[in-house]
Each structure stands twice: as C-alpha cells, then as structure tokens.
Write an enzyme that holds these catalytic residues in place. Sequence first.
Site, PDB file in Angstrom:
ATOM      1  N   SER A  99       2.790 -39.890 -20.666  1.00  0.00           N
ATOM      2  CA  SER A  99       2.410 -40.931 -21.622  1.00  0.00           C
ATOM      3  C   SER A  99       2.185 -42.265 -20.920  1.00  0.00           C
ATOM      4  O   SER A  99       1.256 -43.010 -21.254  1.00  0.00           O
ATOM      5  CB  SER A  99       3.477 -41.072 -22.711  1.00  0.00           C
ATOM      6  OG  SER A  99       4.674 -41.656 -22.211  1.00  0.00           O
ATOM      7  N   LYS A 100       3.027 -42.581 -19.951  1.00  0.00           N
ATOM      8  CA  LYS A 100       2.893 -43.862 -19.258  1.00  0.00           C
ATOM      9  C   LYS A 100       1.769 -43.815 -18.221  1.00  0.00           C
ATOM     10  O   LYS A 100       1.128 -44.829 -17.947  1.00  0.00           O
ATOM     11  CB  LYS A 100       4.219 -44.244 -18.597  1.00  0.00           C
ATOM     12  CG  LYS A 100       5.358 -44.493 -19.586  1.00  0.00           C
ATOM     13  CD  LYS A 100       5.033 -45.594 -20.573  1.00  0.00           C
ATOM     14  CE  LYS A 100       6.238 -45.960 -21.433  1.00  0.00           C
ATOM     15  NZ  LYS A 100       5.955 -47.049 -22.392  1.00  0.00           N
TER      16      LYS A 100
ATOM     17  N   ALA B 161       6.925 -35.415 -20.043  1.00  0.00           N
ATOM     18  CA  ALA B 161       6.192 -35.927 -21.198  1.00  0.00           C
ATOM     19  C   ALA B 161       6.127 -37.455 -21.173  1.00  0.00           C
ATOM     20  O   ALA B 161       5.076 -38.048 -21.421  1.00  0.00           O
ATOM     21  CB  ALA B 161       6.835 -35.443 -22.490  1.00  0.00           C
ATOM     22  N   TYR B 162       7.253 -38.083 -20.874  1.00  0.00           N
ATOM     23  CA  TYR B 162       7.284 -39.538 -20.780  1.00  0.00           C
ATOM     24  C   TYR B 162       6.367 -40.015 -19.661  1.00  0.00           C
ATOM     25  O   TYR B 162       5.589 -40.966 -19.827  1.00  0.00           O
ATOM     26  CB  TYR B 162       8.718 -40.001 -20.522  1.00  0.00           C
ATOM     27  CG  TYR B 162       8.859 -41.485 -20.285  1.00  0.00           C
ATOM     28  CD1 TYR B 162       8.960 -42.372 -21.356  1.00  0.00           C
ATOM     29  CD2 TYR B 162       8.902 -42.000 -18.988  1.00  0.00           C
ATOM     30  CE1 TYR B 162       9.090 -43.729 -21.141  1.00  0.00           C
ATOM     31  CE2 TYR B 162       9.031 -43.358 -18.768  1.00  0.00           C
ATOM     32  CZ  TYR B 162       9.122 -44.218 -19.847  1.00  0.00           C
ATOM     33  OH  TYR B 162       9.249 -45.565 -19.625  1.00  0.00           O
ATOM     34  N   SER B 163       6.451 -39.369 -18.510  1.00  0.00           N
ATOM     35  CA  SER B 163       5.608 -39.735 -17.373  1.00  0.00           C
ATOM     36  C   SER B 163       4.136 -39.612 -17.731  1.00  0.00           C
ATOM     37  O   SER B 163       3.326 -40.491 -17.413  1.00  0.00           O
ATOM     38  CB  SER B 163       5.942 -38.843 -16.174  1.00  0.00           C
ATOM     39  OG  SER B 163       5.154 -39.184 -15.052  1.00  0.00           O
TER      40      SER B 163
END
Length: 258
Positions: free
Chosen positions: A156-157, A152-154
């Site tokens: 978003s970035k 999820a973080y990946s």
Amino acid sequence: MKDRIVVITGAGKGMGPAISTSFAKEGAKLVLLGRDTEALDVLKMAIDEISSALVVKCDVTDPAACAAAVTAAESHFGPVDVLVNVAGGTGPVGATAWETTPEGFDEIIQLNMGGCFLMMRAVLPGMVARRYGKIVNVGGTFGMHGRAGRMAYSASKWGLRGITKSTAIEAGPYNVNVNIVAPGMVDGPRFRTKVMPGMAEARGLTEDEVIAEHAAEYALRRISTAEDVASACLFLASDVSRQITGVDLPVDGGWASL
C-alpha cells in the site's frame, strides 16, 4: 503557514494530533478530518487556543465524503491551500504473503492508497485553477524497503509512492507540489498496541526486544516520534520547500536510504 487553509486527514489519532498541532502553532487554519469525531473534537479544543479549526466527519475511502469534506472546508474557511494525508492503517501484521487474506489486502490498499487518491482528487481541481497548492502524503519506509510480515502494508505504501510521483509530474506545471513523508517506526499508541504485539508474537520475542531490534537497525539508534514526522510535513507544506516535489522523505533515523 499563517492563515493557510490546511486539510488534515486522520487528524484525531496516531500521528494526527502532533501534525495538526504543529500547523496550528504556525498560524494555519485547520480542517480536521476523520471518522471518530469525538477525538477530533478534543483536538479542536486544544487547537482553538492557538488558531482555529473545523471538524468534519469523513471516511476517506468514500469518494462522496471526500468531496463533501473539501466543500465544507471551502465554505467555512475558503480555498484549500494544503492537504496532508495522514489517515491510514497497519494492515495484517506478522502474516506472510500466502497467509494474508484477499479481504485484508484489499482493505489496507483501499485505505492507504485509495484514501490519499480520493482526497487528492477532491482538492486538486481547485489548486490547479488557483495555481497554488501543497500536498503531503504520509507513507512509510516499508514502502521503500520490503519487510517480512508486512506485505500488504508495504504494498500500500509502495503504491502510494507511485501515486505521489505521477501526480507531482501532472500538477507541477500548475505550481502544485506533491511529496511524501515516509516515517519509519513511530513510537505511540498504535505502535505499542497494534504493531508490536503482532510482531513480537510472530517472532517469539518480547515487545521490548522487538523495539530494541528496530532501534538497532537505525543509524541514529532511536525510534522516531510523531513530532519528528510533523516537522517533516510542515517543511514540505511550506513555501521554503517551493522547489521540492515528487520526493519521498524518510523520517526514520537513517534506515531506508542508507
């Protein structure tokens, strides 16, 4: 950066204080945005000793709050010259794609991507009209290189890179530079208390072992500091980088691009 008006989101926590202080030391006038105004007030007291700062409570996921923050900045200091989008979160740590909840995914996408978009949307009309502006988005190297347990973080970035590059093309004819700084692992409270415990538990390792593993992956064999990231933001926000736009600049000791 003397007398430049610089808006910094997420200024009070994580890398925010180091980034804000680096701009203040160069003479910038700072507008410090965040949800936790107590942390921002502490930072303001330190910055006021070397420059000047305004604290504005702002939730960057709220369009009205972003617009109001820019209005407050302009009313207090004048037109905004620079926007540095630091505000962000870690999202689910250690969860696979199929273990990540829709709610957890949506929350980090809205914060890490949506927050930058809404702040850029608030400052760009003025920058375009004045034919001057610098925007620096703080992304992450997991948005350049996939990472298990950080889907999820990946995402978003990775999405933030697209926002940055497309906006750079659109704003370029108006002398507005839009770039992204992509930190690798950055040592600090968030790294030690939020990221490492989850990764260590998921991997069955101690936190020190996980940190050592990360450092071993980097060409320089060391974890970045907030000051390393601050220097990169300062460079891309200054006029010495006048001919640089739409780039992702990894600050990771040599990992994502090697």
